[in-house]
Design an enzyme around this catalytic site. Structure first.
Site: not given
Ligand code: 5GP
Ligand code: MG
Length: 178
Positions: A158, A98-99, A42-43, A164, A102, A151
């Site tokens: 969220d 993408e939001d 949803k991000g 959000r 990470d 974070f």
């Molecule tokens: P990844 O697979 O790259 O580790 O993570 C990607 C997803 O993790 C992002 O699309 C998001 O939904 C969530 N995410 C990663 N870091 C954060 C953060 O600092 N805050 C929030 N709310 N979500 C995060």
């Molecule tokens: Mg995401």
């Protein structure tokens, strides 16, 4: 809700400026093409709404939902496809919105999935890039802002389903999740 935030990192004006900058670049880079914009729920829904209005091209819009965080504050290694796209991606030039990137595992999962289905190209436009968090070797093609290893919530992102609707991106007070 605003009282739960310790620091605003990117305000509304800065986010709008980033959407504008990326939209212009995407318009240039995809000239003559009709990309399929793929918004990751949803991000990324607010980011998607803002960026697509800055892209001056014919685009298709699709949504995909994956889960990686399971409601916590650290990434999970298990990524699941929750809701799939509704159209064929074969031969398409796909721009993932993408939001935040990470660890990169979600993005890797999506890229692999789309390429295995015959996508012609896959690029990524992310609002936030948390480069320090990276566990897999993957890079976003378009980045709104680099963000430090903390974070963050707001503007689509969220914590346990909340925040959000904050119009900015900020750091959640540690006492909220510890
Ligand atoms: P990844 O697979 O790259 O580790 O993570 C990607 C997803 O993790 C992002 O699309 C998001 O939904 C969530 N995410 C990663 N870091 C954060 C953060 O600092 N805050 C929030 N709310 N979500 C995060
Ligand atoms: Mg995401």
């Amino acid at each position: 809700m605003n009282n739960d935030i310790s620091e605003v990192l990117f305000n509304e004006a800065q986010i709008e400026e980033a959407a504008n900058r990326l939209g212009k670049q995407i318009t240039k880079d995809y000239e003559g093409q009709k990309p399929l914009v793929l918004s990751v729920l949803k991000g990324a829904y607010l980011w998607t709404a803002d960026v697509i209005r800055k892209i001056d091209l014919y685009v298709d819009l699709e949504f995909i939902k994956i889960s990686s965080y399971h409601g916590g504050v650290s990434s999970s290694n298990e990524i699941a496809l929750v809701t799939d796209v509704q159209s064929d991606v074969k031969g398409r030039d796909i721009l993932i919105l993408e939001d935040i990137v990470d660890t990169g595992q979600s993005l890797q999962f999506l890229e692999d999935l789309l390429l295995s289905r015959g996508a012609n190209s896959v690029r990524v436009a992310t609002l936030l890039d948390k480069k320090e968090g990276r566990k897999v070797d993957i890079k976003a093609d378009y980045v709104g802002f680099d963000v430090r290893n903390e974070f963050v919530v707001g503007y689509g992102l969220d914590y346990k389903g909340l925040y959000r609707n904050l119009p900015y991106v900020g750091i959640l007070k540690q006492e909220i999740y510890s």
